[in-house]
Design a protein around this motif. Structure first.
Motif, PDB file in Angstrom:
ATOM      1  N   LEU A 146       0.913  10.437 115.685  1.00 34.00           N
ATOM      2  CA  LEU A 146       0.046  10.302 114.486  1.00 34.00           C
ATOM      3  C   LEU A 146      -0.069  11.456 113.587  1.00 34.00           C
ATOM      4  O   LEU A 146      -0.384  11.416 112.353  1.00 34.00           O
ATOM      5  CB  LEU A 146      -1.385   9.903 115.135  1.00 34.00           C
ATOM      6  CG  LEU A 146      -2.705   9.838 114.157  1.00 34.00           C
ATOM      7  CD1 LEU A 146      -2.463   8.625 113.492  1.00 34.00           C
ATOM      8  CD2 LEU A 146      -4.037   9.718 115.021  1.00 34.00           C
ATOM      9  N   TYR A 147      -0.151  12.651 114.270  1.00 36.01           N
ATOM     10  CA  TYR A 147      -0.170  14.093 113.409  1.00 36.01           C
ATOM     11  C   TYR A 147       1.216  14.055 112.381  1.00 36.01           C
ATOM     12  O   TYR A 147       0.822  14.413 111.191  1.00 36.01           O
ATOM     13  CB  TYR A 147       0.068  15.221 114.369  1.00 36.01           C
ATOM     14  CG  TYR A 147      -0.971  15.567 115.250  1.00 36.01           C
ATOM     15  CD1 TYR A 147      -2.242  15.022 115.105  1.00 36.01           C
ATOM     16  CD2 TYR A 147      -0.787  16.637 116.261  1.00 36.01           C
ATOM     17  CE1 TYR A 147      -3.375  15.652 115.816  1.00 36.01           C
ATOM     18  CE2 TYR A 147      -1.859  16.739 117.003  1.00 36.01           C
ATOM     19  CZ  TYR A 147      -2.985  16.367 116.925  1.00 36.01           C
ATOM     20  OH  TYR A 147      -4.043  16.883 117.565  1.00 36.01           O
ATOM     21  N   ARG A 246      -9.120  24.063 122.492  1.00 31.84           N
ATOM     22  CA  ARG A 246      -8.884  23.876 121.149  1.00 31.84           C
ATOM     23  C   ARG A 246      -8.014  22.854 120.856  1.00 31.84           C
ATOM     24  O   ARG A 246      -8.183  22.047 119.788  1.00 31.84           O
ATOM     25  CB  ARG A 246      -8.413  25.289 120.223  1.00 31.84           C
ATOM     26  CG  ARG A 246      -8.385  24.963 118.967  1.00 31.84           C
ATOM     27  CD  ARG A 246      -8.104  26.141 118.162  1.00 31.84           C
ATOM     28  NE  ARG A 246      -9.034  27.267 118.026  1.00 31.84           N
ATOM     29  CZ  ARG A 246      -8.568  28.358 117.470  1.00 31.84           C
ATOM     30  NH1 ARG A 246      -7.505  28.508 116.718  1.00 31.84           N
ATOM     31  NH2 ARG A 246      -9.407  29.671 117.618  1.00 31.84           N
TER      32      ARG A 246
ATOM     33  N   MET B  80      -4.117   8.708 102.954  1.00 32.86           N
ATOM     34  CA  MET B  80      -4.524   7.465 104.234  1.00 32.86           C
ATOM     35  C   MET B  80      -5.507   8.129 105.007  1.00 32.86           C
ATOM     36  O   MET B  80      -5.589   9.422 105.487  1.00 32.86           O
ATOM     37  CB  MET B  80      -3.076   7.282 104.806  1.00 32.86           C
ATOM     38  CG  MET B  80      -3.384   6.571 106.106  1.00 32.86           C
ATOM     39  SD  MET B  80      -2.164   4.942 105.857  1.00 32.86           S
ATOM     40  CE  MET B  80      -2.308   4.078 107.508  1.00 32.86           C
ATOM     41  N   PHE B  82      -6.593   7.420 109.178  1.00 38.49           N
ATOM     42  CA  PHE B  82      -6.290   6.495 110.434  1.00 38.49           C
ATOM     43  C   PHE B  82      -7.722   5.974 111.126  1.00 38.49           C
ATOM     44  O   PHE B  82      -8.636   6.706 110.955  1.00 38.49           O
ATOM     45  CB  PHE B  82      -5.331   7.014 111.081  1.00 38.49           C
ATOM     46  CG  PHE B  82      -4.097   7.592 110.294  1.00 38.49           C
ATOM     47  CD1 PHE B  82      -3.043   6.656 110.501  1.00 38.49           C
ATOM     48  CD2 PHE B  82      -4.003   8.728 109.640  1.00 38.49           C
ATOM     49  CE1 PHE B  82      -2.024   6.937 109.812  1.00 38.49           C
ATOM     50  CE2 PHE B  82      -2.952   9.024 108.779  1.00 38.49           C
ATOM     51  CZ  PHE B  82      -1.619   8.187 109.255  1.00 38.49           C
ATOM     52  N   GLN B  84      -8.220   7.074 114.241  1.00 40.75           N
ATOM     53  CA  GLN B  84      -8.398   8.618 114.695  1.00 40.75           C
ATOM     54  C   GLN B  84      -8.241   9.560 113.420  1.00 40.75           C
ATOM     55  O   GLN B  84      -7.511   9.461 112.896  1.00 40.75           O
ATOM     56  CB  GLN B  84      -7.344   8.798 115.876  1.00 40.75           C
ATOM     57  CG  GLN B  84      -7.669   8.229 117.188  1.00 40.75           C
ATOM     58  CD  GLN B  84      -6.855   6.974 117.398  1.00 40.75           C
ATOM     59  OE1 GLN B  84      -5.551   7.179 116.985  1.00 40.75           O
ATOM     60  NE2 GLN B  84      -7.326   6.182 118.296  1.00 40.75           N
ATOM     61  N   ALA B  86      -6.969  12.360 113.271  1.00 48.68           N
ATOM     62  CA  ALA B  86      -5.680  12.890 113.179  1.00 48.68           C
ATOM     63  C   ALA B  86      -5.860  14.408 112.193  1.00 48.68           C
ATOM     64  O   ALA B  86      -4.905  14.641 111.518  1.00 48.68           O
ATOM     65  CB  ALA B  86      -4.920  12.055 112.369  1.00 48.68           C
ATOM     66  N   LEU B  87      -6.954  14.973 112.770  1.00 47.33           N
ATOM     67  CA  LEU B  87      -7.176  16.466 112.113  1.00 47.33           C
ATOM     68  C   LEU B  87      -6.418  17.282 113.136  1.00 47.33           C
ATOM     69  O   LEU B  87      -5.937  16.977 114.295  1.00 47.33           O
ATOM     70  CB  LEU B  87      -8.524  16.979 112.161  1.00 47.33           C
ATOM     71  CG  LEU B  87      -9.520  16.047 111.618  1.00 47.33           C
ATOM     72  CD1 LEU B  87     -11.003  16.593 111.767  1.00 47.33           C
ATOM     73  CD2 LEU B  87      -9.296  16.020 109.956  1.00 47.33           C
ATOM     74  N   PHE B  88      -5.833  18.392 112.426  1.00 49.06           N
ATOM     75  CA  PHE B  88      -4.942  19.426 113.200  1.00 49.06           C
ATOM     76  C   PHE B  88      -5.549  20.176 114.168  1.00 49.06           C
ATOM     77  O   PHE B  88      -6.650  21.005 113.256  1.00 49.06           O
ATOM     78  CB  PHE B  88      -3.842  20.111 112.389  1.00 49.06           C
ATOM     79  CG  PHE B  88      -2.960  19.103 111.452  1.00 49.06           C
ATOM     80  CD1 PHE B  88      -2.399  17.906 112.218  1.00 49.06           C
ATOM     81  CD2 PHE B  88      -2.670  19.300 110.223  1.00 49.06           C
ATOM     82  CE1 PHE B  88      -1.687  17.068 111.469  1.00 49.06           C
ATOM     83  CE2 PHE B  88      -2.226  18.383 109.477  1.00 49.06           C
ATOM     84  CZ  PHE B  88      -1.310  17.360 110.268  1.00 49.06           C
ATOM     85  N   PRO B  89      -5.769  20.502 115.224  1.00 46.46           N
ATOM     86  CA  PRO B  89      -6.731  21.198 115.890  1.00 46.46           C
ATOM     87  C   PRO B  89      -6.454  22.579 115.795  1.00 46.46           C
ATOM     88  O   PRO B  89      -7.628  23.160 116.367  1.00 46.46           O
ATOM     89  CB  PRO B  89      -6.358  20.608 117.477  1.00 46.46           C
ATOM     90  CG  PRO B  89      -5.146  20.148 117.591  1.00 46.46           C
ATOM     91  CD  PRO B  89      -4.809  19.572 116.047  1.00 46.46           C
ATOM     92  N   HIS B 132     -12.321  20.318 117.432  1.00 43.85           N
ATOM     93  CA  HIS B 132     -12.822  19.864 118.590  1.00 43.85           C
ATOM     94  C   HIS B 132     -14.391  20.247 118.885  1.00 43.85           C
ATOM     95  O   HIS B 132     -15.022  19.687 119.720  1.00 43.85           O
ATOM     96  CB  HIS B 132     -12.174  20.658 120.039  1.00 43.85           C
ATOM     97  CG  HIS B 132     -12.328  22.134 120.140  1.00 43.85           C
ATOM     98  ND1 HIS B 132     -11.772  22.948 119.394  1.00 43.85           N
ATOM     99  CD2 HIS B 132     -13.318  22.768 121.136  1.00 43.85           C
ATOM    100  CE1 HIS B 132     -12.468  24.162 119.864  1.00 43.85           C
ATOM    101  NE2 HIS B 132     -13.363  23.923 120.470  1.00 43.85           N
TER     102      HIS B 132
END
Lengths: 251, 262
Positions: A146-147, A246, B80, B82, B84, B86-89, B132
């Protein structure tokens, strides 16, 4: 009762029995010297700086060896994660290499590099590289698809996608790989030093053993164990926990 | 026509090597600025259709033309969102929204642009937070801001509120409607919720399953805000339900047959 008190009482009892047995002469000093003797040995070793020089020399070898292992391991890991051919060839032999204790390379290393630092560093490198490579491969292969899809819709592709998404997404595995590489490298280092020349903790251990100085042997063993535990728990496990949190891998 | 989907077919090969048709002869024409929902039961290929428009999935045959250009790969003209977020943690909220802007803008411009869209989703107070630390609804709002920050012509949304609780979903519906009114993006919104599609869209494309086809195309001409026109909403809901009921029955009976034959 708090666990810390339980631990203090537990070790207190063990040390008292050990000290008592040695003082009563239940065994000779060469078999197991009293804890008080070990403390005296450690103290004098630190006071006359010899143990500190040993520590410094050991850490220097470790730092060089581990740095090479991490760089090499990461490169191999990226290569086998990205190339099917590399994975089928290099990748499949990694597990075999990983299951051989790296110290068995020492005889060959001494032939190649001589009886010196380089031979020990070589063994340290082998100790850390494979486990690092295996973890980096797992990390890159486990990046959530997904990323990648999300990044693609935002125009990322190729090397840019790798640097900005795939690489950071696999950092938890890099950290675990580094922790294990450190652990394997530390063991390889001490084993290598036992069999080569000094200065170094392993060398001092063997030197003391040759002269029957068992209190120094135990003293060095304690230093080796303490450093191993401190680096693992205070440094690596903390980083691992905060990264896992995190990255959303733990609640 | 702004988006035209012509004779689109998509087949996958299943694990036994048999081809299975996911989308069959899809034809659609969408005007600029329209809010279009794609509604259907699970397995009708609606997410696959959206993924094809995004350029993430290849077609077997047919084509999609957006603003005169054939779609072959992802592009920044199509943002787009989604299911989820889909953020980058590993980066904070602001940096996540700046992600698509890094290459073509100076840092200052990118920051301003990202802040503008985070303000639009009412998250200006959370710029420094990490994903998070946010609730699911907040994460999804960041994802919407991130897609909008590229200033795409089209916003593709794949069941964006499907994983959220009812209250959060209702609030986000209102927010999305405001954003759409303000930015006038063309929105393609995939959902399996009839009420969600009626509440939000100008048009509802109802899809049937196995293979995925367009069953009907319903215009929703209820004035906004729609909460004041409950009667009309229920009328359309019953109309849509008539189409979907047959499809759901089909899926259920297939599943039952499968169970008895095993």
């Amino acid at each position: 009762m708090k666990p810390v008190f339980k631990r203090i009482i537990f070790f207190g009892i063990i040390l008292s029995l050990w000290e008592l047995g040695a003082r009563l002469g239940l065994w000779t000093e060469i078999i197991l010297p009293a804890p008080s003797k070990v403390i005296v040995s450690l103290y004098s070793g630190i006071e006359n700086m010899t143990l500190l020089y040993d520590l410094l020399a050991s850490f220097r070898r470790l730092a060089v060896g581990l740095a090479i292992a991490l760089i090499l391991g990461t490169s191999i890991g990226v290569l086998i994660a990205k190339s099917k051919t590399a994975d089928d060839t290099i990748g499949s032999s990694l597990l075999a290499f990983q299951s051989v204790p790296s110290i068995v390379w020492l005889p060959l290393a001494m032939m190649w590099f001589g009886l010196n630092d380089k031979a020990v560093i070589f063994v340290v490198v082998l100790g850390g590289t494979f486990v690092m490579a295996l973890n980096v491969r797992t990390g890159i292969k486990n990046v959530p698809p997904l990323y990648i899809r999300a990044a693609q819709t935002m125009g990322a592709k190729g090397l840019d996608l790798f640097i900005r998404v795939v690489f950071p997404a696999s950092i938890p595995y890099f950290v675990t790989g580094s922790r294990l590489a450190w652990a394997f490298a530390w063991r390889a280092l001490i084993a290598g030093e036992l069999l080569t020349t000094g200065p170094g903790l392993g060398y001092t251990l063997r030197y003391a053993s040759d002269f029957g100085d068992m209190s120094m042997v135990i003293g060095v063993m304690i230093i080796i164990g303490a450093i191993g535990a401190i680096v693992d728990q205070l440094i690596f496990q903390r980083i691992e926990k905060s990264v896992a949190k995190r990255w959303g891998l733990s609640s | 026509m702004f988006i035209s989907i012509n004779q689109l077919n998509k087949q996958f090969t299943d694990k036994n090597g048999n081809p299975s048709t996911v989308l069959k002869d899809i034809n659609l024409a969408i005007e600029k600025g329209e809010f279009v929902s794609i509604l259907g039961p699970s397995g009708c290929g609606k997410s696959t259709l959206l993924s094809i428009v995004a350029g993430l999935t290849d077609v077997t045959s047919g084509e999609i033309i957006v603003d005169g250009t054939k779609i072959t790969k992802p592009g920044k003209d199509r943002g787009m969102v989604f299911q989820q977020a889909a953020l980058f943690p590993w980066i904070n909220v602001l940096e996540n929204v700046m992600f698509p802007l890094k290459k073509e803008m100076s840092k200052k411009e990118a920051t301003d642009q990202a802040k503008k869209y985070l303000k639009m989703v009412q998250l200006s107070n959370y710029l420094e937070h990490y994903p998070h630390e946010l609730s699911g609804g907040m994460q999804q709002r960041v994802a919407i801001a991130r897609a909008l920050a590229m200033d795409p012509d089209i916003l593709l949304m794949d069941e964006p509120f499907g994983a959220l609780d009812e209250q959060t979903r209702t609030r986000l519906h209102d927010q999305l409607e405001d954003i759409w009114t303000e930015t006038k993006k063309t929105v393609l919104f995939v959902t399996h919720s009839i009420s969600e599609s009626i509440k939000l869209s100008d048009r509802i494309i109802v899809m049937g399953t196995r293979p995925g086809t367009v069953l009907t195309d319903i215009k929703v001409d209820i004035p906004r805000p729609r909460s004041e026109h409950k009667d009309k909403m229920i009328e359309i809901e019953e109309h849509v339900m008539g189409y979907l009921k047959k499809e759901i029955d089909k899926v259920v009976s297939e599943e039952l047959n499968h169970e008895t034959s095993v």
